[in-house]
Design a protein around this motif. Structure first.
Motif, PDB file in Angstrom:
ATOM      1  N   MET A   8       0.839  -1.197   0.000  1.00  0.00           N
ATOM      2  CA  MET A   8       0.000   0.000   0.000  1.00  0.00           C
ATOM      3  C   MET A   8       0.874   1.246   0.000  1.00  0.00           C
ATOM      4  N   ALA A   9       0.366   2.304  -0.623  1.00  0.00           N
ATOM      5  CA  ALA A   9       1.120   3.555  -0.675  1.00  0.00           C
ATOM      6  C   ALA A   9       0.150   4.726  -0.549  1.00  0.00           C
ATOM      7  N   PHE A  10       0.575   5.718   0.204  1.00  0.00           N
ATOM      8  CA  PHE A  10      -0.247   6.910   0.405  1.00  0.00           C
ATOM      9  C   PHE A  10       0.601   8.131   0.084  1.00  0.00           C
ATOM     10  N   LYS A  11      -0.004   9.093  -0.593  1.00  0.00           N
ATOM     11  CA  LYS A  11       0.758  10.262  -1.027  1.00  0.00           C
ATOM     12  C   LYS A  11      -0.042  11.532  -0.771  1.00  0.00           C
ATOM     13  N   LEU A  12       0.653  12.594  -0.474  1.00  0.00           N
ATOM     14  CA  LEU A  12       0.077  13.930  -0.434  1.00  0.00           C
ATOM     15  C   LEU A  12       0.626  14.721  -1.621  1.00  0.00           C
ATOM     16  N   PRO A  13      -0.175  15.638  -2.187  1.00  0.00           N
ATOM     17  CA  PRO A  13       0.324  16.419  -3.323  1.00  0.00           C
ATOM     18  C   PRO A  13       1.215  17.581  -2.907  1.00  0.00           C
ATOM     19  N   ASN A  14       1.359  17.800  -1.612  1.00  0.00           N
ATOM     20  CA  ASN A  14       2.152  18.933  -1.139  1.00  0.00           C
ATOM     21  C   ASN A  14       3.558  18.897  -1.735  1.00  0.00           C
ATOM     22  N   GLY A  15       3.980  20.006  -2.297  1.00  0.00           N
ATOM     23  CA  GLY A  15       5.308  20.081  -2.904  1.00  0.00           C
ATOM     24  C   GLY A  15       5.319  19.789  -4.389  1.00  0.00           C
ATOM     25  N   ALA A  16       4.166  19.456  -4.977  1.00  0.00           N
ATOM     26  CA  ALA A  16       4.101  19.193  -6.411  1.00  0.00           C
ATOM     27  C   ALA A  16       4.370  20.476  -7.202  1.00  0.00           C
ATOM     28  N   ILE A  17       4.992  20.316  -8.360  1.00  0.00           N
ATOM     29  CA  ILE A  17       5.331  21.439  -9.231  1.00  0.00           C
ATOM     30  C   ILE A  17       4.632  21.246 -10.578  1.00  0.00           C
ATOM     31  N   MET A  18       3.946  22.292 -11.029  1.00  0.00           N
ATOM     32  CA  MET A  18       3.293  22.244 -12.336  1.00  0.00           C
ATOM     33  C   MET A  18       3.977  23.226 -13.270  1.00  0.00           C
ATOM     34  N   GLU A  19       4.248  22.768 -14.488  1.00  0.00           N
ATOM     35  CA  GLU A  19       4.957  23.588 -15.472  1.00  0.00           C
ATOM     36  C   GLU A  19       4.225  23.544 -16.804  1.00  0.00           C
ATOM     37  N   ILE A  20       4.370  24.602 -17.583  1.00  0.00           N
ATOM     38  CA  ILE A  20       3.792  24.665 -18.920  1.00  0.00           C
ATOM     39  C   ILE A  20       4.906  24.811 -19.947  1.00  0.00           C
ATOM     40  N   GLY A  21       4.762  24.107 -21.072  1.00  0.00           N
ATOM     41  CA  GLY A  21       5.759  24.213 -22.125  1.00  0.00           C
ATOM     42  C   GLY A  21       5.772  25.598 -22.742  1.00  0.00           C
ATOM     43  N   VAL A  22       6.951  26.188 -22.849  1.00  0.00           N
ATOM     44  CA  VAL A  22       7.088  27.551 -23.382  1.00  0.00           C
ATOM     45  C   VAL A  22       7.290  27.530 -24.890  1.00  0.00           C
ATOM     46  N   ALA A  23       8.120  26.599 -25.378  1.00  0.00           N
ATOM     47  CA  ALA A  23       8.467  26.584 -26.798  1.00  0.00           C
ATOM     48  C   ALA A  23       8.625  25.152 -27.291  1.00  0.00           C
ATOM     49  N   PHE A  24       8.414  24.985 -28.596  1.00  0.00           N
ATOM     50  CA  PHE A  24       8.572  23.693 -29.251  1.00  0.00           C
ATOM     51  C   PHE A  24       9.691  23.780 -30.286  1.00  0.00           C
ATOM     52  N   ALA A  25      10.365  22.647 -30.501  1.00  0.00           N
ATOM     53  CA  ALA A  25      11.304  22.544 -31.610  1.00  0.00           C
ATOM     54  C   ALA A  25      10.522  22.330 -32.902  1.00  0.00           C
ATOM     55  N   THR A  26      11.202  22.410 -34.021  1.00  0.00           N
ATOM     56  CA  THR A  26      10.579  22.141 -35.311  1.00  0.00           C
ATOM     57  C   THR A  26      10.069  20.708 -35.361  1.00  0.00           C
ATOM     58  N   ALA A  27       8.912  20.521 -35.955  1.00  0.00           N
ATOM     59  CA  ALA A  27       8.334  19.182 -36.047  1.00  0.00           C
ATOM     60  C   ALA A  27       9.253  18.251 -36.830  1.00  0.00           C
ATOM     61  N   ILE A  28       9.331  17.008 -36.368  1.00  0.00           N
ATOM     62  CA  ILE A  28      10.146  15.966 -36.995  1.00  0.00           C
ATOM     63  C   ILE A  28       9.218  14.958 -37.650  1.00  0.00           C
ATOM     64  N   LEU A  29       9.440  14.672 -38.924  1.00  0.00           N
ATOM     65  CA  LEU A  29       8.600  13.727 -39.655  1.00  0.00           C
ATOM     66  C   LEU A  29       8.816  12.310 -39.133  1.00  0.00           C
ATOM     67  N   ALA A  30       7.726  11.652 -38.786  1.00  0.00           N
ATOM     68  CA  ALA A  30       7.761  10.251 -38.372  1.00  0.00           C
ATOM     69  C   ALA A  30       7.253   9.418 -39.542  1.00  0.00           C
ATOM     70  N   THR A  31       8.160   8.763 -40.251  1.00  0.00           N
ATOM     71  CA  THR A  31       7.760   8.015 -41.445  1.00  0.00           C
ATOM     72  C   THR A  31       7.019   6.736 -41.101  1.00  0.00           C
ATOM     73  N   ALA A  32       7.193   6.235 -39.881  1.00  0.00           N
ATOM     74  CA  ALA A  32       6.478   5.036 -39.437  1.00  0.00           C
ATOM     75  C   ALA A  32       6.507   4.982 -37.917  1.00  0.00           C
ATOM     76  N   ILE A  33       5.474   4.366 -37.350  1.00  0.00           N
ATOM     77  CA  ILE A  33       5.441   4.061 -35.921  1.00  0.00           C
ATOM     78  C   ILE A  33       5.040   2.606 -35.796  1.00  0.00           C
ATOM     79  N   SER A  34       5.820   1.840 -35.062  1.00  0.00           N
ATOM     80  CA  SER A  34       5.623   0.392 -35.021  1.00  0.00           C
ATOM     81  C   SER A  34       4.516  -0.008 -34.068  1.00  0.00           C
ATOM     82  N   ASN A  35       3.989  -1.212 -34.292  1.00  0.00           N
ATOM     83  CA  ASN A  35       3.063  -1.841 -33.348  1.00  0.00           C
ATOM     84  C   ASN A  35       3.899  -2.595 -32.326  1.00  0.00           C
ATOM     85  N   ALA A  36       4.223  -1.919 -31.231  1.00  0.00           N
ATOM     86  CA  ALA A  36       5.126  -2.500 -30.247  1.00  0.00           C
ATOM     87  C   ALA A  36       4.888  -1.857 -28.895  1.00  0.00           C
TER      88      ALA A  36
END
Length: 215
Positions: free
Chosen positions: A1-29
Protein backbone atom coordinates in the motif's frame (compact mmCIF):
# COMPACT_ATOMS: atom_id res chain seq x y z
CA UNK A 1 0.00 0.00 0.00
CA UNK A 2 1.12 3.56 -0.68
CA UNK A 3 -0.25 6.91 0.40
CA UNK A 4 0.76 10.26 -1.03
CA UNK A 5 0.08 13.93 -0.43
CA UNK A 6 0.32 16.42 -3.32
CA UNK A 7 2.15 18.93 -1.14
CA UNK A 8 5.31 20.08 -2.90
CA UNK A 9 4.10 19.19 -6.41
CA UNK A 10 5.33 21.44 -9.23
CA UNK A 11 3.29 22.24 -12.34
CA UNK A 12 4.96 23.59 -15.47
CA UNK A 13 3.79 24.66 -18.92
CA UNK A 14 5.76 24.21 -22.13
CA UNK A 15 7.09 27.55 -23.38
CA UNK A 16 8.47 26.58 -26.80
CA UNK A 17 8.57 23.69 -29.25
CA UNK A 18 11.30 22.54 -31.61
CA UNK A 19 10.58 22.14 -35.31
CA UNK A 20 8.33 19.18 -36.05
CA UNK A 21 10.15 15.97 -37.00
CA UNK A 22 8.60 13.73 -39.66
CA UNK A 23 7.76 10.25 -38.37
CA UNK A 24 7.76 8.02 -41.44
CA UNK A 25 6.48 5.04 -39.44
CA UNK A 26 5.44 4.06 -35.92
CA UNK A 27 5.62 0.39 -35.02
CA UNK A 28 3.06 -1.84 -33.35
CA UNK A 29 5.13 -2.50 -30.25
CA UNK A 30 5.46 -1.86 -26.52
CA UNK A 31 6.97 0.64 -26.43
CA UNK A 32 6.14 2.00 -29.87
CA UNK A 33 9.21 2.76 -32.01
CA UNK A 34 9.25 5.81 -34.29
CA UNK A 35 11.23 5.89 -37.53
CA UNK A 36 12.57 9.41 -38.14
CA UNK A 37 15.64 9.96 -40.30
CA UNK A 38 18.47 11.99 -38.74
CA UNK A 39 16.37 13.22 -35.80
CA UNK A 40 18.25 15.02 -33.03
CA UNK A 41 16.17 13.79 -30.11
CA UNK A 42 17.76 12.39 -26.97
CA UNK A 43 16.54 10.08 -24.22
CA UNK A 44 14.32 11.99 -21.83
CA UNK A 45 13.11 14.57 -24.36
CA UNK A 46 9.38 15.25 -24.13
CA UNK A 47 7.42 15.15 -27.39
CA UNK A 48 3.85 15.61 -28.58
CA UNK A 49 2.88 12.99 -31.15
CA UNK A 50 0.82 13.61 -34.28
CA UNK A 51 -0.28 10.28 -35.70
CA UNK A 52 -2.68 8.62 -38.08
CA UNK A 53 -3.76 6.56 -35.06
CA UNK A 54 -6.47 8.56 -33.32
CA UNK A 55 -5.70 7.11 -29.88
CA UNK A 56 -2.06 8.14 -30.17
CA UNK A 57 -2.66 11.50 -31.83
CA UNK A 58 -2.02 14.35 -29.38
CA UNK A 59 -0.39 12.15 -26.74
CA UNK A 60 2.67 13.36 -24.84
CA UNK A 61 5.53 10.90 -24.39
CA UNK A 62 9.17 10.74 -23.35
CA UNK A 63 11.86 9.66 -25.79
CA UNK A 64 13.75 6.47 -24.95
CA UNK A 65 16.35 4.29 -26.71
CA UNK A 66 17.18 7.07 -29.16
CA UNK A 67 19.30 5.93 -32.12
CA UNK A 68 20.31 7.66 -35.36
CA UNK A 69 17.02 7.12 -37.17
CA UNK A 70 14.67 5.65 -34.54
CA UNK A 71 13.52 6.23 -31.00
CA UNK A 72 10.97 4.69 -28.64
CA UNK A 73 7.96 6.39 -27.07
CA UNK A 74 8.40 5.39 -23.45
CA UNK A 75 5.28 3.82 -21.94
CA UNK A 76 3.26 3.89 -25.18
CA UNK A 77 1.82 0.48 -26.12
CA UNK A 78 0.54 0.18 -29.71
CA UNK A 79 0.45 -3.61 -29.96
CA UNK A 80 -3.35 -3.80 -30.37
CA UNK A 81 -3.63 -3.84 -34.15
CA UNK A 82 -7.43 -3.73 -34.01
CA UNK A 83 -6.98 -0.18 -32.63
CA UNK A 84 -3.58 0.73 -34.07
CA UNK A 85 -3.86 -0.46 -37.69
CA UNK A 86 -0.47 -1.66 -38.91
CA UNK A 87 1.25 0.83 -41.20
CA UNK A 88 -1.14 3.69 -40.42
CA UNK A 89 0.61 5.43 -37.53
CA UNK A 90 2.96 7.78 -39.42
CA UNK A 91 2.89 11.47 -38.56
CA UNK A 92 5.29 13.75 -36.71
CA UNK A 93 6.60 14.69 -33.27
CA UNK A 94 7.45 18.04 -31.69
CA UNK A 95 9.75 18.33 -28.70
CA UNK A 96 9.20 20.77 -25.84
CA UNK A 97 12.37 22.86 -25.54
CA UNK A 98 11.67 24.95 -22.42
CA UNK A 99 9.30 25.18 -19.47
CA UNK A 100 7.86 27.81 -17.12
CA UNK A 101 6.55 26.97 -13.66
CA UNK A 102 2.91 27.77 -12.92
CA UNK A 103 3.61 28.97 -9.41
CA UNK A 104 1.52 30.09 -6.44
CA UNK A 105 -1.28 27.58 -7.06
CA UNK A 106 -3.78 27.67 -4.23
CA UNK A 107 -6.21 25.03 -5.48
CA UNK A 108 -6.60 22.42 -8.22
CA UNK A 109 -10.08 21.17 -9.13
CA UNK A 110 -10.77 18.24 -11.44
CA UNK A 111 -13.94 17.55 -13.39
CA UNK A 112 -14.95 15.06 -16.07
CA UNK A 113 -13.57 11.62 -16.85
CA UNK A 114 -16.74 9.87 -15.69
CA UNK A 115 -17.66 6.68 -17.52
CA UNK A 116 -20.83 6.96 -19.61
CA UNK A 117 -23.13 4.02 -20.33
CA UNK A 118 -25.71 2.90 -22.86
CA UNK A 119 -28.70 1.54 -20.98
CA UNK A 120 -31.00 -0.98 -22.66
CA UNK A 121 -33.17 -3.97 -21.93
CA UNK A 122 -34.75 -6.91 -23.69
CA UNK A 123 -38.45 -7.56 -23.64
CA UNK A 124 -37.96 -10.57 -21.40
CA UNK A 125 -35.68 -8.71 -18.93
CA UNK A 126 -36.86 -7.59 -15.52
CA UNK A 127 -33.85 -5.26 -15.14
CA UNK A 128 -32.04 -2.94 -17.53
CA UNK A 129 -28.52 -3.65 -18.74
CA UNK A 130 -25.58 -1.29 -19.30
CA UNK A 131 -22.68 -1.17 -21.70
CA UNK A 132 -19.78 1.28 -21.16
CA UNK A 133 -19.48 3.86 -23.93
CA UNK A 134 -17.29 6.98 -23.73
CA UNK A 135 -15.91 9.04 -20.87
CA UNK A 136 -16.61 12.71 -20.27
CA UNK A 137 -13.79 15.12 -21.26
CA UNK A 138 -11.43 16.03 -18.42
CA UNK A 139 -10.89 19.59 -17.23
CA UNK A 140 -8.42 20.82 -14.62
CA UNK A 141 -9.02 24.21 -13.03
CA UNK A 142 -6.08 25.90 -11.30
CA UNK A 143 -6.58 28.81 -8.94
CA UNK A 144 -3.40 30.91 -8.77
CA UNK A 145 -2.40 34.00 -6.82
CA UNK A 146 -2.55 37.00 -9.15
CA UNK A 147 0.94 38.10 -10.19
CA UNK A 148 1.23 39.38 -13.78
CA UNK A 149 5.03 39.43 -13.49
CA UNK A 150 5.28 35.64 -13.34
CA UNK A 151 6.85 34.10 -16.51
CA UNK A 152 3.99 31.66 -17.07
CA UNK A 153 1.33 34.39 -17.33
CA UNK A 154 2.09 35.57 -20.91
CA UNK A 155 2.42 31.92 -21.98
CA UNK A 156 -1.08 31.16 -20.68
CA UNK A 157 -2.48 34.36 -22.17
CA UNK A 158 -0.98 33.49 -25.56
CA UNK A 159 -2.47 29.99 -25.35
CA UNK A 160 -5.84 31.52 -24.46
CA UNK A 161 -5.60 33.73 -27.52
CA UNK A 162 -4.37 31.26 -30.16
CA UNK A 163 -6.44 28.26 -28.95
CA UNK A 164 -3.55 25.86 -29.63
CA UNK A 165 -2.83 23.07 -27.11
CA UNK A 166 0.15 23.26 -24.77
CA UNK A 167 2.05 20.59 -22.86
CA UNK A 168 1.71 20.76 -19.09
CA UNK A 169 3.97 18.78 -16.74
CA UNK A 170 3.09 17.85 -13.16
CA UNK A 171 6.09 16.77 -11.10
CA UNK A 172 5.01 14.94 -7.94
CA UNK A 173 7.07 14.89 -4.74
CA UNK A 174 7.87 11.17 -5.08
CA UNK A 175 9.56 11.80 -8.45
CA UNK A 176 6.78 10.55 -10.72
CA UNK A 177 5.61 12.81 -13.55
CA UNK A 178 2.30 13.29 -15.35
CA UNK A 179 2.15 14.94 -18.78
CA UNK A 180 -0.95 16.60 -20.20
CA UNK A 181 -1.69 18.00 -23.65
CA UNK A 182 -4.35 20.62 -23.06
CA UNK A 183 -6.06 23.73 -24.33
CA UNK A 184 -5.19 26.47 -21.84
CA UNK A 185 -7.28 29.48 -20.92
CA UNK A 186 -6.84 32.08 -18.18
CA UNK A 187 -9.29 34.54 -16.63
CA UNK A 188 -8.77 38.10 -17.84
CA UNK A 189 -9.02 39.78 -14.44
CA UNK A 190 -8.36 38.70 -10.84
CA UNK A 191 -10.98 38.08 -8.18
CA UNK A 192 -11.59 40.96 -5.79
CA UNK A 193 -12.93 39.48 -2.55
CA UNK A 194 -12.29 41.60 0.54
CA UNK A 195 -9.66 40.12 2.89
CA UNK A 196 -8.88 37.35 0.38
CA UNK A 197 -6.07 36.76 -2.09
CA UNK A 198 -6.53 38.21 -5.53
CA UNK A 199 -6.56 35.14 -7.76
CA UNK A 200 -6.89 34.16 -11.42
CA UNK A 201 -8.20 30.91 -12.87
CA UNK A 202 -6.31 28.77 -15.38
CA UNK A 203 -8.35 26.09 -17.15
CA UNK A 204 -6.76 23.05 -18.78
CA UNK A 205 -9.07 21.19 -21.19
CA UNK A 206 -7.33 17.93 -22.01
CA UNK A 207 -6.85 17.20 -25.72
CA UNK A 208 -5.65 13.63 -25.09
CA UNK A 209 -5.34 11.22 -22.21
CA UNK A 210 -2.47 12.04 -19.84
CA UNK A 211 0.74 10.04 -19.74
CA UNK A 212 2.23 9.08 -16.37
CA UNK A 213 5.75 7.93 -15.58
CA UNK A 214 6.94 6.42 -12.30
CA UNK A 215 9.93 7.87 -10.47
Amino acid sequence: MAFKLPNGAIMEIGVAFATAILATAISNANPAVVSAAAHDLEDGDVVVVTSGWVRLDGKVARVDDALTSTFALEGIDTTRTQVYTAGSGAGSVRAVTSWAQISQITQVAMSGGEQQFYTFGFLEDDDDRQLPTTKNPITMTLTVADDPAKPYVPICEEADEDKEPRVVRLKLPNGSVIYYNAYVSISATPTLDRNSLMTRTITLSLAARPTRYAA
